[in-house]
Design an enzyme around this catalytic site. Structure first.
Site, mmCIF file in Angstrom:
data_model
loop_
_atom_site.group_PDB
_atom_site.id
_atom_site.type_symbol
_atom_site.label_atom_id
_atom_site.label_comp_id
_atom_site.label_asym_id
_atom_site.label_seq_id
_atom_site.Cartn_x
_atom_site.Cartn_y
_atom_site.Cartn_z
ATOM 1 N N LYS A 22 0.838 -1.210 0.000
ATOM 2 C CA LYS A 22 0.000 0.000 0.000
ATOM 3 C C LYS A 22 0.873 1.260 0.000
ATOM 4 C CE LYS A 22 -1.660 1.486 4.161
ATOM 5 N NZ LYS A 22 -1.372 2.880 4.509
ATOM 6 N N CYS A 116 -4.718 12.604 13.486
ATOM 7 C CA CYS A 116 -5.196 11.269 13.174
ATOM 8 C C CYS A 116 -5.532 10.577 14.486
ATOM 9 C CB CYS A 116 -4.197 10.497 12.328
ATOM 10 S SG CYS A 116 -2.911 9.690 13.235
HETATM 11 N N1 EPU Z 1 6.710 14.426 10.758
HETATM 12 C C1 EPU Z 1 6.774 15.765 11.082
HETATM 13 N N2 EPU Z 1 6.524 16.659 10.075
HETATM 14 C C2 EPU Z 1 6.248 16.281 8.812
HETATM 15 C C3 EPU Z 1 6.175 14.916 8.497
HETATM 16 C C4 EPU Z 1 6.427 14.009 9.497
HETATM 17 O O1 EPU Z 1 7.032 16.134 12.224
HETATM 18 O O2 EPU Z 1 6.042 17.158 7.959
HETATM 19 C C5 EPU Z 1 6.965 13.432 11.817
HETATM 20 C C6 EPU Z 1 5.760 12.551 12.106
HETATM 21 O O3 EPU Z 1 4.863 13.161 13.000
HETATM 22 C C7 EPU Z 1 6.416 11.299 12.660
HETATM 23 C C8 EPU Z 1 7.718 11.206 11.852
HETATM 24 O O4 EPU Z 1 7.943 12.519 11.323
HETATM 25 O O5 EPU Z 1 6.715 11.484 14.019
HETATM 26 C C9 EPU Z 1 7.706 10.223 10.708
HETATM 27 O O6 EPU Z 1 6.534 10.397 9.923
HETATM 28 P P1 EPU Z 1 6.508 10.098 8.360
HETATM 29 O O7 EPU Z 1 6.421 11.390 7.634
HETATM 30 O O8 EPU Z 1 7.638 9.193 8.055
HETATM 31 O O9 EPU Z 1 5.130 9.334 8.214
HETATM 32 P P2 EPU Z 1 4.126 9.379 6.995
HETATM 33 O O10 EPU Z 1 4.843 9.570 5.733
HETATM 34 O O11 EPU Z 1 2.999 10.289 7.328
HETATM 35 C C10 EPU Z 1 4.309 6.822 6.495
HETATM 36 C C11 EPU Z 1 3.345 5.667 6.385
HETATM 37 C C12 EPU Z 1 2.830 5.316 7.763
HETATM 38 C C13 EPU Z 1 4.012 4.980 8.660
HETATM 39 C C14 EPU Z 1 5.026 6.132 8.684
HETATM 40 C C15 EPU Z 1 6.284 5.822 9.456
HETATM 41 C C16 EPU Z 1 2.399 5.992 4.198
HETATM 42 C C17 EPU Z 1 1.228 6.326 3.355
HETATM 43 N N3 EPU Z 1 2.242 6.052 5.511
HETATM 44 O O12 EPU Z 1 3.552 7.892 7.049
HETATM 45 O O13 EPU Z 1 2.027 4.162 7.576
HETATM 46 O O14 EPU Z 1 3.558 4.742 9.969
HETATM 47 O O15 EPU Z 1 5.401 6.451 7.337
HETATM 48 O O16 EPU Z 1 6.923 4.717 8.930
HETATM 49 O O17 EPU Z 1 3.453 5.633 3.681
HETATM 50 C C18 EPU Z 1 0.295 2.659 8.032
HETATM 51 O O18 EPU Z 1 0.518 2.124 6.938
HETATM 52 O O19 EPU Z 1 -0.434 2.142 8.922
HETATM 53 C C19 EPU Z 1 0.906 3.950 8.337
HETATM 54 C C20 EPU Z 1 0.457 4.776 9.264
#
Ligand code: EPU
Length: 418
Positions: A22, A116
């Site tokens: 996904k 979320c």
């Molecule tokens: N963060 C910030 N600012 C930002 C972006 C992220 O502070 O602008 C922080 C987040 O709050 C978190 C950390 O950085 O503490 C990492 O977040 P990341 O950006 O890596 O997460 P994401 O891209 O929103 C993806 C997956 C998630 C998974 C996370 C971490 C997708 C669509 N989602 O989310 O997947 O938990 O990476 O590996 O790729 C899931 O599939 O159940 C899911 C939640």
């Protein structure tokens, strides 16, 4: 709303084929916005999230055709570069349209996703990254409003490793003028898959799979073809289920290297793990050993497996701890696991789990995608019946999970509209 009814106590046995990832499919589908040429992807999982994104891309003007496991996306032009709140609020990954819309059309209005189920998940790194590439970004009426003439390559250094921000900036940089360097880039296999896909479209990318990416933008993108990588979190979920239920399961069509952290912990818990080229087999021990688990960016232990391991450790032979360093409060599953008899205490971002000899079935409520998976795993070992409601969360990210579990001998069925 559908529910799952599970009668616990059967060991899972057999083989299960893992679907496409996904979290790789979502950004790769958005990459279609970069080019007027058709992009073709196979092994895209049939999930609520991929159909929500298909709807969003359709609203933007992208033609999406799906047949026989192949999805063809073509963005000849765009009607309105807007990702509305109604869709973004159901799927945060919609924010992936920001980078490619801005890069190709010089304009994007993308709803802020908001919080979320387990707390705030900001997108400040995405926004700051776009600004560093020369975009003007403002927040207006709950929307990220971004404009630019032509994005220009820059050197960015993320203070936190972010999967989403790395993916979004990669897509923006793909069409920016000159070279973009991303320091502290996420190394997750899903980002590697996106980078390889962009490279196959004609973007110059060095450092794929590392935390330093160098992207040379281009306006000459060509048609591309890809097959989605296997879903390492789905695979990990089945392996955990096998280890918990006293089972013997082989997950097939996987990339075992992507599962190293999870396999390491299963072995430490006493499971017997056999790794083949494209499959992994787990044989459960008599009783699982307790563990200390700390989530971390890839190649560390994934936060997306934290809830499932919480369920697993709730019946291990001693006291375990799980610390989530990615999300400080991703623990909404704890209260529901407690309803099944688990002994878990949370302090800050650490959960202490005192293993109990058995769990007992009860009605429980899913609160998010991975929490839903944890409740199913717990239900598979709990005495008598567990009913899991609000499984629309589950349908966002697991393809036909109850059918796959039935194939392994689980007594699980979906009750429609219950
Ligand atoms: N963060 C910030 N600012 C930002 C972006 C992220 O502070 O602008 C922080 C987040 O709050 C978190 C950390 O950085 O503490 C990492 O977040 P990341 O950006 O890596 O997460 P994401 O891209 O929103 C993806 C997956 C998630 C998974 C996370 C971490 C997708 C669509 N989602 O989310 O997947 O938990 O990476 O590996 O790729 C899931 O599939 O159940 C899911 C939640």
């Amino acid at each position: 709303m559908d529910k799952l009814r599970i009668r616990g106590g059967r060991p899972l046995e057999g083989e299960v084929r893992i679907s496409g990832a996904k979290n790789a499919a979502l950004p790769i589908m958005c990459a279609a916005l970069l080019s007027a040429e058709p992009l073709s992807v196979t092994n895209v999982p049939r999930l609520m999230d991929t159909s929500t994104l298909t709807k969003l891309l359709g609203q933007l003007g992208v033609e999406v055709k799906r047949s026989d496991g192949r999805m063809v996306l073509q963005a000849k032009t765009i009607s309105r570069p807007v990702a509305p709140y109604e869709l973004v609020k159901t799927m945060r990954a919609s924010v992936y349209v920001l980078g490619p819309l801005l890069a190709r059309f010089g304009e994007a209005r993308v709803s802020l996703p908001g919080g979320c189920a387990w707390g705030p998940r900001p997108v400040d790194l995405h926004i700051r990254g776009m600004q560093q590439l020369g975009a003007e970004v403002e927040i207006e009426h709950g929307y990220i409003v971004a404009r630019c003439d032509k994005l220009k390559g820059a050197t960015l250094s993320f203070e936190i490793s972010s999967v989403g921000a790395t993916g979004n900036i990669l897509m923006a940089a793909a069409m920016a003028q000159g070279k973009t360097i991303i320091e502290n880039a996420a190394c997750e296999p899903e980002i590697e898959a996106l980078a390889e896909f962009l490279a196959s479209m004609g973007v110059g990318i060095e450092g794929v799979g590392t935390s330093r990416l160098a992207v040379t933008g281009t306006d000459r993108l060509h048609p591309a073809d890809a097959s989605m990588i296997p879903d390492r979190i789905e695979a990990g979920t089945f392996l955990a289920a096998a280890a918990m239920t006293g089972g013997d399961v082989e997950v097939t069509s996987v990339t075992p290297g992507h599962l190293d952290a999870v396999i390491g912990k299963l072995e430490e818990a006493g499971a017997d793990v056999l790794v083949h080229e494209r499959s992994v087999r787990v044989r459960a021990p008599e009783r699982l050993n307790p563990l200390r688990v700390t989530t971390a960016p890839y190649p560390g232990f994934p936060t997306d497996m934290q809830a499932q391991f919480m369920a697993l450790l709730s019946i291990a032979s001693g006291t375990s701890t799980i610390t989530d360093t990615i999300y400080q409060d991703r623990f909404t599953h704890v209260a529901e696991l407690q309803r099944l008899g688990a002994d878990i205490r949370v302090e800050g971002n650490t959960a202490t789990i005192h293993g109990v000899p058995s769990l007992s079935g009860a009605p429980v409520m899913a609160t998010d995608l991975r929490a839903s998976a944890a409740l199913i795993l717990a239900g598979l070992v709990a005495k008598s019946e567990t009913r899991v409601s609000r499984i629309y969360h589950l349908d966002r990210g697991y393809e036909r999970i109850e059918e796959k579990l039935q194939g392994l001998g689980a007594a699980i069925r979906r009750v429609r509209g219950a």
